[in-house]
Design a protein around this motif. Structure first.
Motif, PDB file in Angstrom:
ATOM      1  N   GLU A 234       0.699  -1.265   0.024  1.00  0.00           N
ATOM      2  CA  GLU A 234       0.085  -0.050  -0.143  1.00  0.00           C
ATOM      3  C   GLU A 234       1.017   1.260  -0.074  1.00  0.00           C
ATOM      4  N   SER A 235       2.039   1.255   0.653  1.00  0.00           N
ATOM      5  CA  SER A 235       2.809   2.304   0.675  1.00  0.00           C
ATOM      6  C   SER A 235       3.668   2.553  -0.506  1.00  0.00           C
ATOM      7  N   THR A 236       4.185   1.814  -1.095  1.00  0.00           N
ATOM      8  CA  THR A 236       5.250   1.729  -2.282  1.00  0.00           C
ATOM      9  C   THR A 236       4.331   1.827  -3.611  1.00  0.00           C
ATOM     10  N   LYS A 237       3.191   1.137  -3.595  1.00  0.00           N
ATOM     11  CA  LYS A 237       2.393   1.199  -4.788  1.00  0.00           C
ATOM     12  C   LYS A 237       2.877   0.423  -5.836  1.00  0.00           C
ATOM     13  N   LYS A 238       3.958  -0.623  -5.463  1.00  0.00           N
ATOM     14  CA  LYS A 238       4.701  -1.403  -6.561  1.00  0.00           C
ATOM     15  C   LYS A 238       4.102  -2.821  -6.377  1.00  0.00           C
ATOM     16  N   MET A 239       4.681  -3.684  -7.334  1.00  0.00           N
ATOM     17  CA  MET A 239       4.659  -5.028  -7.554  1.00  0.00           C
ATOM     18  C   MET A 239       5.487  -5.481  -6.305  1.00  0.00           C
ATOM     19  N   VAL A 240       5.280  -6.223  -5.348  1.00  0.00           N
ATOM     20  CA  VAL A 240       6.009  -6.714  -4.232  1.00  0.00           C
ATOM     21  C   VAL A 240       5.930  -8.163  -4.066  1.00  0.00           C
TER      22      VAL A 240
END
Length: 487
Positions: A234-240
């Motif tokens: 949610e914080s990075t808005k990236k594929m993790v």
């Protein structure tokens, strides 16, 4: 092995030249290759020599891995010749020069990528290797960041930095609450200042490079840190993608024994000694590749191990075993503990030891590789953090997962100048008793550790969460190839 239809992905892995960073990326390379991908693993001659059994094993198994050796410009950067990893440096004064030498690998890497066949589909680089972001952008190659530490640490550090919570306290030893976590976790600025805090320019470049990355890979698993992973996404808005524990790729004794470096004691000798001990009776004591204890503290650890009355395996580094320590050991310690001790000087095959049925506890510096290896084997821990991510990792182990007991260390110690005792033998002995006995609380701790170990194994097995995320990673790289980013 996966049936890869269409373009075969080519991953280029660029680890930081530090044992704790390289080991999981070597595991990742073999895991990707075992599932049908081509892998180029960037290293240097000294580091390649240290993992020669792994290189030979990959070749014998027919895994499509190229170990690409670049000459590290030690002389140009002011690094002692042959010191191609942070644990090989004679002092912390050479840390920054080694970083500078690693950055000089930019042009050799770019040349390799320009000539590589098949063309690289995806670069996976250690988050400290910010300079690879520039190479990826210039050559139009997708780049993913690999994080070795826990997601709990990553989220905590990110929230601390963004909230500027440390700016509201004057004393670096005053506790603050880490914002944005599901649990109430307190930490001091001294305990968790942020990686690279002393090198602001480099820290900024690392953060910029991560923001530019296409995604993030983390050596953890969904079932261990589900809440923290969700908040980090949610914080990075990236594929993790959590793809660990990567150490579980090593299933046979040989592959476990050859991770990282050549063991100082033959694996069969260690196994024979462990076989002679009762189930869950042995305490394993090891503090990673970078932590170097001074003589007085080392002796204090030994006194506590002797007083505990329990069997133990104790790993001491070559650099730690000075004349003072050897004299103390020879003046009765060795004789008095001979029947229940195995002291290893140098590198030990940690996964081999932790996965043995005789091991019932692990005294650790709280490096994330070590914690994950203990969790994967269902072994509870005595936590003794020193620096970097280790104090936050301790909070995760002791306060969130509740599978550890702390020795009570409050002040970080990197490489102490003074020969003094930070933790006295009484506190160490008390922690040993609490972990290895512990009554009902100890039983519950062991049960939780065992259950997490079972979940870790399921995550890495076919159908598990990390297995599925590795599939997503391979699909991502294949899409890059299909879309023309790679040939």
């Amino acid at each position: 092995m996966d049936n890869l239809n269409g373009a075969k992905p080519h991953f280029v892995l660029v680890p930081l030249l530090a044992q704790g960073h390289m080991i999981p990326m070597v595991d990742m390379a073999r895991l990707l290759a075992s599932r049908g991908a081509t892998v180029s693993f960037v290293t240097t001659p000294v580091n390649a020599a240290r993992i020669k059994p792994v290189i030979d094993g990959a070749s014998d198994a027919g895994l499509p891995i190229r170990f690409v050796e670049f000459k590290l410009p030690c002389e140009e950067a002011g690094v002692p010749e042959g010191c191609e990893s942070f644990d090989l440096l004679p002092s912390v004064d050479f840390y920054k020069p080694l970083f500078e030498a690693i950055i000089m690998l930019r042009e050799p890497l770019k040349l390799y990528l320009e000539q590589a066949k098949p063309r690289a589909s995806c670069m996976v680089t250690d988050y400290c290797n910010w300079w690879t972001s520039e190479v990826a952008r210039e050559l139009n190659i997708a780049r993913l960041v690999f994080h070795g530490p826990s997601c709990f640490y990553l989220l905590s550090s990110r929230n601390i930095h963004r909230s500027k919570v440390y700016e509201r306290v004057a004393d670096e030893h005053e506790c603050v609450v880490v914002p944005g976590l599901p649990q109430r976790i307190e930490i001091t600025r001294a305990q968790a200042p942020g990686w690279l805090a002393d090198w602001k320019e480099m820290q900024g470049r690392v953060m910029e490079a991560e923001e530019a990355a296409a995604g993030v890979l983390i050596n953890t698993f969904q079932e261990l840190e589900s809440e923290h992973i969700a908040l980090y996404i949610e914080s990075t808005k990236k594929m993790v993608l959590p793809i660990g524990p990567l150490s579980l790729y090593n299933k046979d004794a040989k592959s476990k024994a050859t991770r990282g470096d050549k063991p100082s004691v033959e694996e069969h000798q260690i196994l024979r000694w462990l076989d002679s001990m009762g189930p869950r009776s042995v305490l394993f004591v090891s503090f990673g590749s970078l932590v170097k204890m001074r003589p007085l503290q080392l002796i204090e650890v030994g006194c506590a191990l002797e007083a505990s009355g329990r069997p133990f395996v104790w790993v001491i580094k070559e650099a730690e075993k000075c004349a003072e320590v050897e004299k103390w050991m020879s003046e009765g310690f060795e004789e008095r503990t001979r029947a229940r001790s195995l002291v290893i000087t140098g590198w030990a095959p940690q996964v081999v030891i932790l996965s043995h049925r005789a091991v019932g506890g692990f005294m650790t510096h709280c490096g994330w590789n070590s914690i994950l290896e203990a969790i994967s084997s269902g072994v509870p821990m005595i936590t003794w953090p020193h620096f970097a991510d280790q104090f936050l990792n301790e909070r995760l182990v002791v306060e969130v997962l509740r599978i550890g007991v702390g020795v009570g260390i409050k002040i970080p110690v990197f490489h102490p100048e003074e020969d003094r005792v930070e933790v006295e033998r009484g506190a160490i002995e008390s922690a040993i008793a609490s972990l290895m006995d512990g009554g009902e609380e100890g039983d519950e701790r062991r049960t939780r550790a065992r259950e997490l170990g079972e979940k870790a194994c399921k995550a890495m097995a076919e159908g598990g969460s990390s297995y599925g995320n590795m599939t997503l990673l391979i699909q991502f790289a294949m899409e890059q190839a299909h879309n023309g980013i790679a040939d």
